[in-house]
Design an enzyme around this catalytic site. Structure first.
Site, PDB file in Angstrom:
ATOM      1  N   ASP A  49      -1.486   6.725   6.112  1.00 16.72           N
ATOM      2  CA  ASP A  49      -2.605   5.857   5.748  1.00 16.72           C
ATOM      3  C   ASP A  49      -2.887   4.995   6.974  1.00 16.72           C
ATOM      4  O   ASP A  49      -2.042   4.184   7.376  1.00 16.72           O
ATOM      5  CB  ASP A  49      -2.182   5.007   4.543  1.00 16.72           C
ATOM      6  CG  ASP A  49      -3.216   3.945   4.151  1.00 16.72           C
ATOM      7  OD1 ASP A  49      -4.239   3.800   4.845  1.00 16.72           O
ATOM      8  OD2 ASP A  49      -2.963   3.256   3.139  1.00 16.72           O
TER       9      ASP A  49
ATOM     10  N   LYS B 280     -11.997  -1.679   6.613  1.00 15.75           N
ATOM     11  CA  LYS B 280     -11.197  -2.562   7.452  1.00 15.75           C
ATOM     12  C   LYS B 280     -11.738  -2.549   8.880  1.00 15.75           C
ATOM     13  O   LYS B 280     -11.905  -3.584   9.490  1.00 15.75           O
ATOM     14  CB  LYS B 280      -9.722  -2.138   7.453  1.00 15.75           C
ATOM     15  CG  LYS B 280      -9.126  -1.928   6.068  1.00 15.75           C
ATOM     16  CD  LYS B 280      -9.010  -3.206   5.261  1.00 15.75           C
ATOM     17  CE  LYS B 280      -8.859  -2.991   3.765  1.00 15.75           C
ATOM     18  NZ  LYS B 280      -7.649  -2.337   3.319  1.00 15.75           N
TER      19      LYS B 280
ATOM     20  N   TRP C 160       0.830  -1.210   0.000  1.00 18.56           N
ATOM     21  CA  TRP C 160       0.000   0.000   0.000  1.00 18.56           C
ATOM     22  C   TRP C 160       0.859   1.252   0.000  1.00 18.56           C
ATOM     23  O   TRP C 160       0.531   2.238  -0.675  1.00 18.56           O
ATOM     24  CB  TRP C 160      -0.980  -0.007   1.168  1.00 18.56           C
ATOM     25  CG  TRP C 160      -1.949  -1.141   1.085  1.00 18.56           C
ATOM     26  CD1 TRP C 160      -2.147  -2.120   2.015  1.00 18.56           C
ATOM     27  CD2 TRP C 160      -2.860  -1.436   0.015  1.00 18.56           C
ATOM     28  NE1 TRP C 160      -3.111  -2.997   1.583  1.00 18.56           N
ATOM     29  CE2 TRP C 160      -3.561  -2.602   0.357  1.00 18.56           C
ATOM     30  CE3 TRP C 160      -3.139  -0.825  -1.209  1.00 18.56           C
ATOM     31  CZ2 TRP C 160      -4.535  -3.167  -0.470  1.00 18.56           C
ATOM     32  CZ3 TRP C 160      -4.100  -1.394  -2.037  1.00 18.56           C
ATOM     33  CH2 TRP C 160      -4.786  -2.553  -1.663  1.00 18.56           C
TER      34      TRP C 160
HETATM   35  C1  LIG Z   1      -7.045  -1.969   1.977  1.00 15.32           C
HETATM   36  C2  LIG Z   1      -6.021  -0.913   2.077  1.00 15.32           C
HETATM   37  C3  LIG Z   1      -5.860   0.058   1.079  1.00 15.32           C
HETATM   38  C4  LIG Z   1      -6.693   0.066  -0.175  1.00 15.32           C
HETATM   39  O1  LIG Z   1      -7.961   0.465   0.114  1.00 15.32           O
HETATM   40  P1  LIG Z   1      -9.101   0.645  -1.000  1.00 15.32           P
HETATM   41  O2  LIG Z   1     -10.209   1.218  -0.199  1.00 15.32           O
HETATM   42  O3  LIG Z   1      -9.383  -0.720  -1.548  1.00 15.32           O
HETATM   43  O4  LIG Z   1      -8.592   1.577  -2.043  1.00 15.32           O
HETATM   44  C5  LIG Z   1      -4.908   1.038   1.269  1.00 15.32           C
HETATM   45  N1  LIG Z   1      -4.146   1.063   2.365  1.00 15.32           N
HETATM   46  C6  LIG Z   1      -4.262   0.139   3.343  1.00 15.32           C
HETATM   47  C7  LIG Z   1      -3.385   0.213   4.555  1.00 15.32           C
HETATM   48  C8  LIG Z   1      -5.209  -0.871   3.224  1.00 15.32           C
HETATM   49  O5  LIG Z   1      -5.327  -1.792   4.205  1.00 15.32           O
END
Ligand SMILES: *Cc1c(COP(=O)(O)O)cnc(C)c1O
Length: 359
Positions: free
Chosen positions: A172, A196, A102
């Protein structure tokens, strides 16, 4: 009805009381005679939901008033572009720490719009640790430094934040959102996709220090613009109304369960139970260095891909689902977000002990 224990990395479990509340309100939200799925986003009843949700984020996370809660669509992935377009605009440079897929995707996307630089990486050991950095590693002219706080795929977490000196920090937090107390004043921006740990897929929550928003790349699509979003209170176009409402229910659940302090304690109890077993097992082992372990995502292996497969199949049959690991790590991964009950983790550990005995 029988519910499984779902260890998926995302979308993932939601607390039963949250789902029950949503079910109870599905035909008639608060006497409005309609579902939140049906109502106009310009109605007073929805505006109240939006503002209550923003206020709950501020209350539960302890946000100072200069931090604004914005709702976007397009997942965390849309932010990989929105962030450089909106914030890599003074010197057109940003520094990234590459701790997994990511972070790497965010870095690659930013590279389309300016000078993205990888300061450190843990790719050499399949991202099984958080690389150490010093303040001097960061370019003092960088518009921001970027980290992925919890690495969903690899199971690492920043238990200590990097010192970036004067360079503003962006994180993030998709897979550790609302899982622990967080001092947001250490960041210019934190953001995460909801699916998540917060709500169903479809809303991305961005918490930004107001003065960090400034001149944006003139080619920024309006839908990715932080300035437009802030000026229109997340309602430039139709927001994901239902998902915002689900965030509200989740935040109320967290507030009623001891706030982030209480939730963190619960998460520690669950993760410690799991890690203690992994550390004592002869068959299973964790893949991450101890000091960087995540409370949310726990990858583990037996060392034998055939045995891993057998384990996943038997666990699925026993009601412990979605344990297959990410293809780049192999083995298994148990994602134990806020909504995973303690009994789910305890049940899985008992199942693993029994599986180990039977081999
Ligand atoms: C799942 C995830 C993403 C991607 O998320 P989307 O909503 O599918 O774009 C980005 N960063 C992290 C840390 C993730 O767990």
């Amino acid at each position: 009805m029988s519910r499984v224990f779902n260890f998926s990395a995302g979308p993932s479990m939601l607390p039963v009381p949250v789902l029950e509340k949503a079910a109870a309100e599905i035909l008639d939200y608060n006497g409005s005679g309609q579902s939140v799925m049906e109502m106009s986003h310009r109605s007073a009843v929805f505006e109240e939901i939006l503002h209550t949700t923003q206020a709950l984020f501020a209350e539960v996370m302890g946000l100072p008033s200069n931090y604004k809660v914005l709702f976007f669509q397009g997942g965390a992935t849309a932010q990989f572009a929105a962030i450089p377009l909106c914030f890599m605009q003074k010197n057109n440079k940003a520094d990234f720490i590459i701790t997994g897929q990511w972070a790497k995707k965010a870095y690659q996307e930013a590279g389309k719009y300016g000078a993205a630089r990888a300061v450190a990486s843990s790719a050499d050991k399949t991202f099984s640790y958080i690389p150490k950095t010093k303040p001097e590693d960061f370019d003092p002219d960088a518009d921001y430094a970027y980290i992925c706080m919890n690495n969903t795929i690899y199971g690492t977490h920043y238990n200590t934040l990097p010192d970036t000196g004067k360079v503003p920090l962006i994180a993030d937090i998709s897979s550790c959102f609302l899982s622990e107390e967080l001092d947001v004043t250490k960041f210019a921006l934190v953001y995460g996709g909801a699916q998540k740990n917060v709500a169903p897929a479809g809303v991305t929550v961005c918490i930004v220090r107001e003065d960090f928003i400034g001149p944006e790349n003139p080619l920024t699509p309006v839908i990715l613009s932080y300035k437009t979003n802030l000026d229109n209170d997340s309602m430039y176009n139709t927001p994901p109304c239902w998902n915002i409402y689900m965030c509200k229910l989740m935040l109320e659940w967290i507030r009623d369960n001891g706030g982030l302090k209480g939730i963190h304690e619960m998460n520690l109890r669950k993760a410690n139970l799991f890690y203690d077993y992994l550390d004592s097992s002869e068959m299973f082992s964790g893949t991450v260095v101890k000091e960087d372990r995540s409370l949310m995502n726990i990858p583990f292996v037996t060392g034998d891909p055939e045995l891993d497969k057998k384990f996943v199949a038997e666990a699925t049959a026993a009601g412990f689902v979605n344990l297959k690991g990410h293809r780049t790590v192999g083995g298994m991964r148990a994602s134990i977000y806020n909504a995973m009950p303690y009994e789910g983790v305890a049940g899985l550990v008992e199942f693993m002990k029994d599986f180990e005995k039977r081999q």
